[in-house]
Scaffold this active site. Structure first.
Site, short mmCIF file in Angstrom:
data_model
loop_
_atom_site.label_atom_id
_atom_site.label_comp_id
_atom_site.label_asym_id
_atom_site.label_seq_id
_atom_site.Cartn_x
_atom_site.Cartn_y
_atom_site.Cartn_z
N ASP A 188 0.88 -1.17 0.00
CA ASP A 188 0.00 0.00 0.00
C ASP A 188 0.92 1.22 0.00
O ASP A 188 2.14 1.09 -0.17
CB ASP A 188 -0.96 -0.03 1.20
CG ASP A 188 -0.28 0.19 2.54
OD1 ASP A 188 0.97 0.25 2.61
OD2 ASP A 188 -1.00 0.28 3.56
N HIS A 189 0.34 2.40 0.19
CA HIS A 189 1.14 3.63 0.15
C HIS A 189 2.17 3.68 1.28
O HIS A 189 3.29 4.14 1.07
CB HIS A 189 0.23 4.86 0.21
CG HIS A 189 -0.66 4.89 1.41
ND1 HIS A 189 -1.81 4.13 1.48
CD2 HIS A 189 -0.55 5.52 2.60
CE1 HIS A 189 -2.39 4.33 2.65
NE2 HIS A 189 -1.64 5.16 3.36
N CYS B 184 2.83 -3.26 4.11
CA CYS B 184 1.96 -2.14 4.47
C CYS B 184 2.58 -1.47 5.69
O CYS B 184 3.73 -1.74 6.02
CB CYS B 184 0.51 -2.58 4.70
SG CYS B 184 0.17 -3.52 6.20
N GLY B 185 1.85 -0.62 6.36
CA GLY B 185 2.41 0.09 7.51
C GLY B 185 2.85 -0.83 8.62
O GLY B 185 3.96 -0.74 9.13
N THR B 186 1.97 -1.76 9.02
CA THR B 186 2.28 -2.69 10.11
C THR B 186 2.55 -4.10 9.62
O THR B 186 3.11 -4.91 10.36
CB THR B 186 1.12 -2.78 11.12
OG1 THR B 186 -0.03 -3.31 10.44
CG2 THR B 186 0.82 -1.43 11.75
N HIS C 99 8.21 -24.70 8.53
CA HIS C 99 7.13 -25.47 9.17
C HIS C 99 5.74 -25.20 8.60
O HIS C 99 4.88 -26.07 8.72
CB HIS C 99 7.11 -25.19 10.67
CG HIS C 99 8.28 -25.78 11.39
ND1 HIS C 99 8.42 -25.69 12.74
CD2 HIS C 99 9.37 -26.45 10.94
CE1 HIS C 99 9.55 -26.29 13.11
NE2 HIS C 99 10.14 -26.76 12.03
N ASN C 100 5.51 -24.02 8.05
CA ASN C 100 4.16 -23.66 7.60
C ASN C 100 4.02 -23.58 6.09
O ASN C 100 2.93 -23.38 5.59
CB ASN C 100 3.71 -22.33 8.20
CG ASN C 100 3.91 -22.26 9.69
OD1 ASN C 100 4.62 -21.38 10.17
ND2 ASN C 100 3.31 -23.17 10.43
N ARG D 185 6.49 0.48 8.87
CA ARG D 185 6.58 1.36 10.03
C ARG D 185 7.03 0.60 11.27
O ARG D 185 7.13 1.18 12.35
CB ARG D 185 5.23 2.02 10.28
CG ARG D 185 4.81 2.96 9.15
CD ARG D 185 3.42 3.51 9.34
NE ARG D 185 3.09 4.44 8.27
CZ ARG D 185 1.86 4.72 7.90
NH1 ARG D 185 0.82 4.15 8.50
NH2 ARG D 185 1.64 5.58 6.92
N ARG E 137 6.30 -34.17 9.23
CA ARG E 137 5.20 -33.98 10.18
C ARG E 137 4.51 -32.63 9.99
O ARG E 137 3.35 -32.47 10.34
CB ARG E 137 5.70 -34.11 11.62
CG ARG E 137 6.70 -33.06 12.03
CD ARG E 137 7.30 -33.38 13.41
NE ARG E 137 8.44 -32.53 13.69
CZ ARG E 137 8.40 -31.46 14.46
NH1 ARG E 137 7.28 -31.10 15.03
NH2 ARG E 137 9.49 -30.74 14.66
N HIS E 138 5.22 -31.67 9.40
CA HIS E 138 4.63 -30.35 9.19
C HIS E 138 3.62 -30.35 8.05
O HIS E 138 2.72 -29.51 8.01
CB HIS E 138 5.73 -29.31 8.93
CG HIS E 138 6.75 -29.29 10.03
ND1 HIS E 138 6.45 -28.86 11.30
CD2 HIS E 138 8.03 -29.68 10.05
CE1 HIS E 138 7.52 -28.97 12.07
NE2 HIS E 138 8.51 -29.47 11.33
N ARG F 275 0.07 -30.59 9.24
CA ARG F 275 -0.47 -29.33 9.76
C ARG F 275 -0.87 -28.38 8.63
O ARG F 275 -1.90 -27.71 8.70
CB ARG F 275 0.53 -28.69 10.71
CG ARG F 275 0.75 -29.57 11.93
CD ARG F 275 1.89 -29.09 12.78
NE ARG F 275 2.11 -30.07 13.84
CZ ARG F 275 3.29 -30.35 14.33
NH1 ARG F 275 4.37 -29.75 13.87
NH2 ARG F 275 3.41 -31.24 15.29
#
Length: 149
Positions: A7-8, A64-66, A97-98, A108, A131-132, A135
């Site tokens: 984003d901006h 993005c910002g966060t 793992h994911n 930011r 094993r992952h 999940r």
């Protein structure tokens, strides 16, 4: 290939990440935004993640910002496993793992130096499987409204 979007608020960091990818010879495409003018993260997230799901890109890097909003939007796209990361360990293990296919970061929240390290470890780390995989399969089952409990 990697798709990158923001984003901006994330635009300046996205531009630094693009320069880093170019320097490393990593092919990428920019799914927006294209200036620091106001732009909503949901649009960028959906466009980039649609490219990953369609097989037009292997992974997405979203800013993005966060990092939170763009990760929430990304995770609404069926087939996306987006992780908001602001430390090396999380960026590495979300791949190991994911099998995350989208890295989200907050411009930011972290500086450019750390962001580039996170991009590198995210792109260089392979899914461990084993094993992952069970999940990850459960996560995808939930996405398809199946019960996993």
């Amino acid at each position: 290939m990697v798709v990158i979007a923001s984003d901006h608020a994330g635009y300046p960091l996205k531009e630094e990440i693009k320069a880093h990818l170019e320097e490393k010879g990593i092919e990428y495409t920019d799914a927006g935004c294209y200036s620091p003018e106001r732009y909503d993260y949901a649009k960028s997230a959906q466009k980039a993640c649609d490219m990953v799901v369609a097989g037009e890109a292997d992974k997405a890097i979203l800013v993005c910002g966060t990092g939170i909003g763009i990760s929430m939007a990304a995770n609404k796209v069926k087939g996306i496993r987006a992780a908001c990361c602001s430390d090396y360990f999380s960026a590495k293990y979300t791949r190991l793992h994911n099998d995350a296919n989208a890295l989200c970061m907050g411009a930011r929240v972290i500086g450019a130096g750390l962001a580039l390290e996170l991009v590198d470890v995210f792109l260089e780390t392979e899914f461990e499987g084993g094993r992952h995989q069970t999940r990850v399969d459960q996560i995808m089952a939930i996405e398809n409204d199946e019960k996993v409990y």
